[in-house]
Design a protein around this motif. Sequence first.
Motif, PDB file in Angstrom:
ATOM      1  N   ASP A  42       0.828  -1.209   0.000  1.00  0.00           N
ATOM      2  CA  ASP A  42       0.000   0.000   0.000  1.00  0.00           C
ATOM      3  C   ASP A  42       0.864   1.262   0.000  1.00  0.00           C
ATOM      4  O   ASP A  42       0.592   2.215  -0.741  1.00  0.00           O
ATOM      5  CB  ASP A  42      -0.932   0.014   1.210  1.00  0.00           C
ATOM      6  N   ARG A  43       1.906   1.260   0.805  1.00  0.00           N
ATOM      7  CA  ARG A  43       2.815   2.408   0.860  1.00  0.00           C
ATOM      8  C   ARG A  43       3.507   2.628  -0.480  1.00  0.00           C
ATOM      9  O   ARG A  43       3.710   3.760  -0.912  1.00  0.00           O
ATOM     10  CB  ARG A  43       3.852   2.216   1.955  1.00  0.00           C
ATOM     11  N   ALA A  44       3.882   1.528  -1.139  1.00  0.00           N
ATOM     12  CA  ALA A  44       4.552   1.639  -2.433  1.00  0.00           C
ATOM     13  C   ALA A  44       3.625   2.223  -3.484  1.00  0.00           C
ATOM     14  O   ALA A  44       4.040   3.053  -4.296  1.00  0.00           O
ATOM     15  CB  ALA A  44       5.058   0.269  -2.870  1.00  0.00           C
ATOM     16  N   LEU A  45       2.354   1.813  -3.471  1.00  0.00           N
ATOM     17  CA  LEU A  45       1.401   2.366  -4.427  1.00  0.00           C
ATOM     18  C   LEU A  45       1.185   3.859  -4.205  1.00  0.00           C
ATOM     19  O   LEU A  45       1.070   4.629  -5.162  1.00  0.00           O
ATOM     20  CB  LEU A  45       0.060   1.627  -4.333  1.00  0.00           C
ATOM     21  N   ILE A  46       1.152   4.269  -2.949  1.00  0.00           N
ATOM     22  CA  ILE A  46       0.973   5.688  -2.643  1.00  0.00           C
ATOM     23  C   ILE A  46       2.216   6.483  -3.045  1.00  0.00           C
ATOM     24  O   ILE A  46       2.115   7.539  -3.674  1.00  0.00           O
ATOM     25  CB  ILE A  46       0.658   5.873  -1.147  1.00  0.00           C
ATOM     26  N   ALA A  47       3.386   5.969  -2.714  1.00  0.00           N
ATOM     27  CA  ALA A  47       4.628   6.704  -2.969  1.00  0.00           C
ATOM     28  C   ALA A  47       5.020   6.690  -4.443  1.00  0.00           C
ATOM     29  O   ALA A  47       5.439   7.721  -4.978  1.00  0.00           O
ATOM     30  CB  ALA A  47       5.753   6.119  -2.126  1.00  0.00           C
ATOM     31  N   CYS A  48       4.892   5.553  -5.104  1.00  0.00           N
ATOM     32  CA  CYS A  48       5.378   5.427  -6.480  1.00  0.00           C
ATOM     33  C   CYS A  48       4.306   5.702  -7.523  1.00  0.00           C
ATOM     34  O   CYS A  48       4.617   6.122  -8.622  1.00  0.00           O
ATOM     35  CB  CYS A  48       5.922   4.021  -6.718  1.00  0.00           C
ATOM     36  N   ALA A  50       0.529   4.021  -9.296  1.00  0.00           N
ATOM     37  CA  ALA A  50       0.139   2.752  -9.901  1.00  0.00           C
ATOM     38  C   ALA A  50       0.981   2.484 -11.149  1.00  0.00           C
ATOM     39  O   ALA A  50       1.174   3.356 -11.983  1.00  0.00           O
ATOM     40  CB  ALA A  50      -1.331   2.780 -10.264  1.00  0.00           C
ATOM     41  N   GLY A  51       1.504   1.280 -11.257  1.00  0.00           N
ATOM     42  CA  GLY A  51       2.314   0.885 -12.407  1.00  0.00           C
ATOM     43  C   GLY A  51       3.775   1.265 -12.300  1.00  0.00           C
ATOM     44  O   GLY A  51       4.548   0.958 -13.200  1.00  0.00           O
ATOM     45  N   ASN A  52       4.174   1.953 -11.247  1.00  0.00           N
ATOM     46  CA  ASN A  52       5.561   2.377 -11.100  1.00  0.00           C
ATOM     47  C   ASN A  52       6.286   1.667  -9.968  1.00  0.00           C
ATOM     48  O   ASN A  52       7.402   2.056  -9.631  1.00  0.00           O
ATOM     49  CB  ASN A  52       5.625   3.892 -10.870  1.00  0.00           C
ATOM     50  N   VAL A  53       5.692   0.652  -9.381  1.00  0.00           N
ATOM     51  CA  VAL A  53       6.325  -0.098  -8.294  1.00  0.00           C
ATOM     52  C   VAL A  53       7.211  -1.176  -8.915  1.00  0.00           C
ATOM     53  O   VAL A  53       6.769  -1.964  -9.736  1.00  0.00           O
ATOM     54  CB  VAL A  53       5.277  -0.741  -7.369  1.00  0.00           C
TER      55      VAL A  53
END
Length: 64
Positions: A42-48, A50-53
């Motif tokens: 969830d943190r990765a989706l917020i920080a990066c 969608a599609g950029n993780v």
Amino acid sequence: MTRIASLSIALSAAALLSACVFAPPSSSSNAYDADTLAKNSDRALIACGAGNVKEVSAKSFSCK
């Protein structure tokens, strides 16, 4: 006759010893790792975005 006996003893000992399985210690919890992984996702989706993780683990995440 002693060759056959020693060979059978060696083979049976090898068969018995090859069945050992090492389990993780009972103090490690896979549920905790799964929860941490979900939170990091969830943190990765917020920080990066969608599609950029690039990669998510239980300890960290990285963006593309």
